[in-house]
Design an enzyme around this catalytic site. Structure first.
Site, PDB file in Angstrom:
ATOM      1  CB  CYS A  10      -0.911  -0.012   1.223  1.00 51.90           C
ATOM      2  SG  CYS A  10      -1.828   1.513   1.463  1.00 51.90           S
ATOM      3  CB  CYS A  13       0.134   1.782   4.292  1.00 48.79           C
ATOM      4  SG  CYS A  13      -1.556   1.333   3.867  1.00 48.79           S
ATOM      5  CG  ASP A 422      41.873   7.603 -16.201  1.00 48.64           C
ATOM      6  OD1 ASP A 422      42.688   8.512 -16.387  1.00 48.64           O
ATOM      7  OD2 ASP A 422      42.187   6.461 -15.816  1.00 48.64           O
TER       8      ASP A 422
END
Length: 727
Positions: A10, A13, A422
């Site tokens: 949920c 929730c 690099d």
């Protein structure tokens, strides 16, 4: 502190739990990942773990009684179901990895099916029964309403008692109570039934999405064949310990890192790298967990236990990535806090204002329209789909051997318009070869190579290793003293009464030695003996096969600028820069020069993000400064995995393109979900405002939109980028 919440589906929730835990005493902040159910707590002063954990358990169970709370997960990315209507599901055990538990329990299913039957029976009675038996029909609809909705109503009142309003349960309860007040019995029952059906399918959709992601990133073996005093025994892979001897049979996943003791086979590395190219292994070779054995039996000595093996580290890293929320997810969370209350108060205004100001307006009609507004107001579709989109993108990238440490770095990838590389080992192969030796006057080639071999004897740098291989000189280590590496310059060592320097021009200038100018095309390593130039070696490094194609594809994906930083001399750096069509090249860079150069490049890039790509070990300062740092060829390298934000398990620069493309696709899916969810809700709200809304349409705008966005999100896992279509 980290806590796992198994069975939480949920979104509303989850938002409440995150917010309330963040307000607990001595807690600075809390972050809850709905995708994995992990709650990360930033501890403040005076924090007590036991008290906080107990408080979290009490809080979670007050909101979601069925959720299993624990401080350790039995599975790495388990899935469970969340019943927002308060049903208790599977509270006895934490699910295994990738197991779906989206089904309601038998009692809930029976109640819902019975409610559906009564609902249909109510319509039959409504048509067939005479008017004087209307109470029978009402009773049937009310029975259907109670069966389908009593859990929702119970949870709504319980949450109100705890000061938690504006959740789905409250909104559905108010809406259906309103329908009952208006004597809309079928609508009240229908809303609760369709809400229950929608929640069921929503939970299943979330679980299926999680399971698909879990299967995508599942590298671990389930069992292992351990050799003991009584012979071979099949055990749980989690029981594997350092020092165990395992038998890996044909087609089996390797359960833990180790060294081959017996056997010759070919390993499928695709679970870790995304490439199924077979890798030959024989006695003495290292093998990593998660790889799949070929058609021969191997006997392996375990060097890392199950929990510390490469596969588990990668899986933990992917799970933890969901804790680092992306910008969109944070925005949607904040948006949802305001969206629902605004719509609720709009519904109240709709019920009161029009009947007062519009002549002839019906209180009953506008009250009904306001109830529809309430049903539409839950933002679950947005709050559910966005974190799952991020997790899906991370899972899809992992399938290609790219580990992204958080949703925030997915955001960086799609926003990046400057890539800084690099040189050695990133754009070039990093496999140097000596192509020329030039002794100085008074020195022979043998003397030059002997001094070079001594100077580079302890070096782990690719250049140093190439020189020692080429020199093939026997070095008596007892004669070497005071060896030192000078970062970005070279080495110094004492051999008997001689001081030998091996390095670049900068090292010589530090010792007041002036090398003669030359136009050599390659990397130069000067050798001096007692401050006298003995000569130099010229080394070459090949550009990686995919380097140019990678840079071209990054431009196609919207990168504005590509830059290379190199410690090599400017001439060699520019030569490679021209070959790779780079926009900018910096040569002769010491470590501190790289930092200064990157600071300038990043400061000049005001329109987007800047990413640095290196080996993850020698570029820590620059990686830390970048919006995101990418480490290449990190398979088996714990240091690289720790240092970078995005890890390429293979040594292939094209994986950078894959990660950017997946990030951009994930972003498109998230935008689609936002437009889809808001579009459906705004459409229904507009129809409702003009009197054309229906309660069933409102249910679709809530639960239906959530299901559609979750299904759309699963498309990320099946995404085929242009880099696949070309193959």
């Amino acid at each position: 502190m980290k806590v796992f919440l198994e069975g939480l589906n949920c979104a509303n929730c989850a938002g409440k739990i995150e917010k309330l835990v963040g307000k607990m005493p001595n807690v600075r902040a809390a972050s809850l990942s709905l995708a994995t159910g992990s709650l990360v707590i930033d501890e403040g002063e005076g924090f007590t773990q036991e008290e906080t954990y107990d408080a979290i358990v009490k809080l979670v169970h007050s909101l979601e009684p069925h959720v299993v709370v624990s401080q350790s997960r039995k599975s790495t990315v388990g899935t469970d179901s969340c019943d927002c209507s308060g049903g208790q599901q599977n509270s006895q055990a934490v699910p295994e990895f990738g197991q779906a538990l989206g089904d309601m329990d038998k009692r809930q299913k029976l109640e819902l099916i019975t409610a559906i039957g009564l609902f249909i029976l109510g319509f039959v009675f409504q048509v067939m029964l005479p008017a004087n038996l209307g109470m029978v029909t009402i009773g049937v609809f009310l029975a259907a309403y109670v069966l389908a909705g009593y859990r929702v109503i119970r949870l709504a009142f319980r949450n109100i008692g705890q000061g938690q309003i504006f959740d789905e349960n409250f909104l559905m309860t108010i809406a259906t109570f309103g329908a009952l007040v208006l004597t809309e019995w079928p609508e009240a029952a229908g809303v609760m039934i369709f809400f229950g059906i929608g929640e069921y399918f929503q939970d299943r959709a979330v679980d299926n999405a999680r399971r698909s992601i879990a299967e995508t990133i599942s590298f671990n073996a389930i069992t292992a064949n351990r050799v003991g005093p009584d012979g071979e025994m099949v055990i749980d892979a989690k029981q594997v310990k350092v020092g165990d001897v395992l038998v890996i049979k044909s087609g089996e996943k390797i359960p833990a890192d180790g060294i081959v003791m017996e056997g010759v086979s070919h390993l499928d590395t695709s679970p870790l790298t995304g490439e199924s190219y077979p890798r030959k292994v024989e006695k003495g070779d290292e093998i990593l967990s998660g790889m799949i054995n070929g058609n021969a039996v191997l006997k392996v000595l375990v060097t890392k236990d199950y929990e510390n093996s490469t596969a588990m580290k990668i899986m933990h890293l992917i799970e933890e990535a969901s804790d680092k929320k992306g910008k969109t997810e944070k925005f949607i969370t904040r948006f949802s806090h305001y969206y629902t209350p605004i719509v609720v108060f709009s519904a109240i205004a709709m019920a009161i204002i029009p009947p007062l100001v519009i002549p002839g307006a019906s209180w009953e009609t506008w009250f009904y329209q306001s109830l529809i507004f309430l049903v539409v107001s839950c933002p679950c579709a947005l709050v559910l789909s966005i974190p799952i989109s991020y997790f899906g993108g991370i899972g899809r990238a992992s399938k290609e051997g790219v580990l992204i440490k958080g949703g925030n770095y997915l955001d960086v990838l799609y926003q990046t318009n400057v890539f800084v590389f690099d040189k050695t080992g990133t754009l070039t192969q990093g496999e140097f070869k000596v192509i020329k030796t030039v002794p100085a006057a008074g020195f022979s080639e043998a003397e030059l190579l002997a001094a070079a071999a001594a100077g580079e004897h302890y070096s782990n740098h690719p250049i140093g290793k190439a020189i020692t291989v080429y020199a093939q000189a026997e070095v008596d280590e007892t004669r070497l003293k005071n060896y030192a590496e000078i970062p970005g310059k070279g080495t110094r060592v004492e051999v008997d009464d001689q001081v030998i320097l091996a390095g670049n021009k900068s090292l010589l200038l530090d010792h007041q030695i002036s090398p003669a100018e030359n136009n050599e095309a390659g990397t130069l390593v000067y050798i001096t003996i007692n401050n006298q130039l003995a000569g130099y070696l010229v080394l070459g490094d090949m550009v990686k096969e995919n380097a140019l194609a990678t840079l071209q594809q990054l431009k196609r994906l919207g990168t504005k600028k590509t830059v290379m930083l190199s410690g090599d001399n400017v001439r060699v750096a520019n030569q490679i820069g021209q070959q790779l069509q780079l926009d900018e090249v910096w040569g002769d860079c010491l470590p501190q020069d790289k930092v200064a150069a990157f600071e300038k490049i990043k400061a000049d890039n005001k329109d987007g993000k800047t990413i640095f790509v290196g080996d993850g070990m020698n570029d820590a300062p620059v990686l830390a400064m970048a919006d995101a740092g990418i480490a290449m060829g990190a398979l088996g390298s714990d240091a690289a995995i720790e240092a970078a934000d995005i890890i390429l398990m293979k040594d292939d620069p094209m994986d950078i393109v894959k990660s950017v493309d997946i990030a951009k696709y994930t972003r498109r899916i998230m935008i689609q979900n936002i437009v889809l969810a808001l579009g459906i809700k705004i459409t229904v709200l507009t129809l409702t405002f003009f009197g054309m809304g229906e309660m069933y349409l409102a249910i679709f705008a809530d639960v239906g939109a959530a299901i559609l966005t979750i299904l759309n999100t699963t498309r990320i896992l099946g995404y085929r980028g242009f880099w696949q279509k070309v193959k």
